[in-house]
Design a protein around this motif. Structure first.
Motif, PDB file in Angstrom:
ATOM      1  N   GLY A 161       0.778  -1.232   0.000  1.00 10.57           N
ATOM      2  CA  GLY A 161       0.000   0.000   0.000  1.00 10.57           C
ATOM      3  C   GLY A 161       0.800   1.266   0.000  1.00 10.57           C
ATOM      4  N   ASN A 164      -0.269   4.248  -2.273  1.00 14.52           N
ATOM      5  CA  ASN A 164      -1.364   5.122  -1.856  1.00 14.52           C
ATOM      6  C   ASN A 164      -0.885   6.000  -0.707  1.00 14.52           C
ATOM      7  OD1 ASN A 164      -3.808   6.341  -1.316  1.00 14.52           O
ATOM      8  ND2 ASN A 164      -4.724   4.520  -0.381  1.00 14.52           N
ATOM      9  N   SER A 166      -2.089   8.681   0.615  1.00 14.76           N
ATOM     10  CA  SER A 166      -3.104   9.172   1.552  1.00 14.76           C
ATOM     11  C   SER A 166      -3.606   8.094   2.496  1.00 14.76           C
ATOM     12  CB  SER A 166      -4.291   9.764   0.776  1.00 14.76           C
ATOM     13  OG  SER A 166      -4.884   8.773  -0.055  1.00 14.76           O
ATOM     14  N   GLY A 167      -3.438   6.802   2.115  1.00 12.61           N
ATOM     15  CA  GLY A 167      -3.962   5.732   2.952  1.00 12.61           C
ATOM     16  C   GLY A 167      -2.924   4.792   3.512  1.00 12.61           C
ATOM     17  N   SER A 170      -2.342   4.992   8.784  1.00 10.16           N
ATOM     18  CA  SER A 170      -3.659   5.194   9.378  1.00 10.16           C
ATOM     19  C   SER A 170      -3.703   6.531  10.110  1.00 10.16           C
ATOM     20  CB  SER A 170      -3.987   4.061  10.350  1.00 10.16           C
ATOM     21  OG  SER A 170      -3.093   4.077  11.463  1.00 10.16           O
ATOM     22  N   THR A 171      -4.911   6.946  10.491  1.00 12.18           N
ATOM     23  CA  THR A 171      -5.059   8.211  11.212  1.00 12.18           C
ATOM     24  C   THR A 171      -4.260   8.214  12.505  1.00 12.18           C
ATOM     25  OG1 THR A 171      -7.295   8.438  10.317  1.00 12.18           O
ATOM     26  CG2 THR A 171      -6.735   9.821  12.204  1.00 12.18           C
ATOM     27  N   ARG A 174      -0.522   8.570  11.662  1.00 13.35           N
ATOM     28  CA  ARG A 174      -0.184   9.933  11.246  1.00 13.35           C
ATOM     29  C   ARG A 174      -0.080  10.847  12.465  1.00 13.35           C
ATOM     30  NH1 ARG A 174      -0.926  11.576   5.912  1.00 13.35           N
ATOM     31  NH2 ARG A 174      -1.261  13.677   6.735  1.00 13.35           N
ATOM     32  N   ASP A 222     -11.062  11.968  12.859  1.00 16.10           N
ATOM     33  CA  ASP A 222     -11.334  11.763  11.436  1.00 16.10           C
ATOM     34  C   ASP A 222     -12.838  11.579  11.296  1.00 16.10           C
ATOM     35  OD1 ASP A 222     -11.415  11.137   8.793  1.00 16.10           O
ATOM     36  OD2 ASP A 222     -10.248   9.291   8.931  1.00 16.10           O
ATOM     37  N   GLU A 248      -8.269  -0.060  14.423  1.00 10.76           N
ATOM     38  CA  GLU A 248      -7.586   0.848  13.501  1.00 10.76           C
ATOM     39  C   GLU A 248      -7.727   2.295  13.941  1.00 10.76           C
ATOM     40  OE1 GLU A 248      -7.604   2.046   8.738  1.00 10.76           O
ATOM     41  OE2 GLU A 248      -8.892   0.438   9.492  1.00 10.76           O
ATOM     42  N   TYR A 249      -8.865   2.635  14.549  1.00  8.17           N
ATOM     43  CA  TYR A 249      -9.108   4.039  14.920  1.00  8.17           C
ATOM     44  C   TYR A 249      -8.636   4.361  16.333  1.00  8.17           C
ATOM     45  CZ  TYR A 249     -11.391   8.571  14.920  1.00  8.17           C
ATOM     46  OH  TYR A 249     -11.625   9.931  14.969  1.00  8.17           O
TER      47      TYR A 249
END
Length: 281
Positions: A161, A164, A166-167, A170-171, A174, A222, A248-249
Motif C-alpha cells: 500500500g 497510496n 493518503s492511505g 492510518s489516522t 499519522r 477523522d 484501527e481508529y
C-alpha cells in the motif's frame, strides 16, 4: 477645617436637591428614583463588561456551531491560552518551521475564546522519514514474505500500500508521527522565551506545556471514520462489534476493552433470562 472643591460641589448639589424636594416633594421623589435607576444601570453595565469576556465562549450563537466545517488536512492541534502574546506565537512558529522542516503549520484564531491554535500536519515524505525514526512496523507485500517489518525509506517499495500516500498511514499512525516531530523540536544555545529558561537540547513543546505557555496538544478526529463507527457500532445494537475498525481508529487497548465488554454482556444473557423467569413466578 479645610473643604475640598469636590466636597463643596457635592454639598451644593445636595442642598439644591433638598430645596427642590421641599418645593416639589413629588418631583424630588422622581429625581431620587431616576438617580438610583441610573446608578443601577451603570453598575450592571460595568459588571457585564467584566464578565462577558470571561464567558464569551458560552454565549456563542448555536447556529455558529451548527454551521462549522471540520478542519481538513490536520492531524494534531497545538492550543495556546487566551491572551497569548504575539511574540510567543511568532517565536514558536519560527522554531517549528526551522526545527522540523516540512511540517505544515496553519495558524487560526478562535474569536469565541480569544485563543490561537496551530493546526499541524506533514506531507508523505516527512511522515516516512519519521516512521523510520520511530521504527514503525508496516506490512510487507506478499512477494517479499508478508508479515510486519520496521519501515525503512530505502525499502519503501517492499511495503504493501505504499503507492497510496493518503492511505498508507492510518489516522492513528499519522497523529503519532506528527507528535513525534513535535517532540523532536529541541532548544538551541540562544533560545529563550520571555522569562522561560530553555536549556540547550531540551524539548521545547513539553517545556512550554509544563510552563503554561501552551495550554494543550491533542489530535483531531477523522470525521468520516467516526461517522462510520457511529453507524456500524454505536447504533447497531444487534450486530457484532467491528473490532478491526475500532482497533484501527482507537488502538489495541480500547479494542480489547470493548471486546471484553461484549463477551461479558453476552455471558450475562443466560443468567438474566433465568433470573427473570424465577422473578415472574
Amino acid at each position: 477645617m479645610d473643604v475640598s472643591q469636590g466636597e463643596m460641589r457635592d454639598f451644593n448639589v445636595s442642598n439644591k436637591a433638598t430645596e427642590e424636594e421641599q418645593e416639589d416633594p413629588e418631583g424630588g421623589s422622581k429625581h431620587r428614583f431616576m438617580m438610583n435607576a441610573k446608578k443601577t444601570f451603570e453598575n450592571a453595565s460595568l459588571l457585564l463588561r467584566r464578565k462577558i469576556p470571561c464567558t464569551g465562549h458560552l454565549m456563542t450563537p448555536r447556529r455558529l456551531w451548527i454551521q462549522t466545517v471540520p478542519t481538513q488536512e490536520c492531524d494534531v492541534v497545538l492550543m495556546f491560552p487566551p491572551g497569548a502574546q504575539d511574540f510567543t506565537l511568532m517565536w514558536l512558529l519560527s522554531r517549528l518551521r526551522a526545527g522540523t522542516p516540512g511540517l505544515v503549520v496553519h495558524v487560526r484564531h478562535h474569536a469565541s475564546s480569544d485563543s490561537y491554535g496551530f493546526y499541524l500536519t506533514a506531507p508523505f515524505s516527512v511522515l516516512t522519514k519519521a516512521a523510520e525514526e520511530v521504527h514503525l512496523p508496516k506490512t510487507l507485500k506478499s512477494d517479499y514474505g508478508g508479515g510486519l517489518k520496521e519501515f525503512v525509506q530505502q525499502e519503501a517499495t517492499y511495503f504493501e500500500g505504499v503507492e497510496n500516500e493518503s492511505g498508507f498511514f492510518s489516522t492513528q499512525e499519522r497523529q503519532w508521527l506528527v507528535l513525534h516531530l513535535l517532540q523532536t523540536l529541541r532548544a538551541g544555545s540562544a533560545d529563550q522565551l520571555g522569562g522561560l529558561r530553555l536549556i540547550e537540547g531540551q524539548a521545547i513543546v513539553p517545556k512550554c506545556l509544563s510552563a503554561g505557555i501552551i495550554s494543550q496538544v491533542f489530535p483531531l478526529h477523522d470525521m468520516p471514520a467516526l461517522e462510520n463507527l457511529q453507524k456500524n457500532w454505536v447504533r447497531a445494537f444487534f450486530q457484532k462489534q467491528p473490532l478491526d475498525a475500532i482497533c484501527e481508529y482507537f488502538g489495541v487497548k480500547i479494542t480489547m476493552y470493548f471486546a471484553w465488554l461484549g463477551h461479558y454482556t453476552a455471558a450475562l444473557i443466560v443468567p438474566a433470562v433465568v433470573g427473570f423467569i424465577f422473578w415472574v413466578r
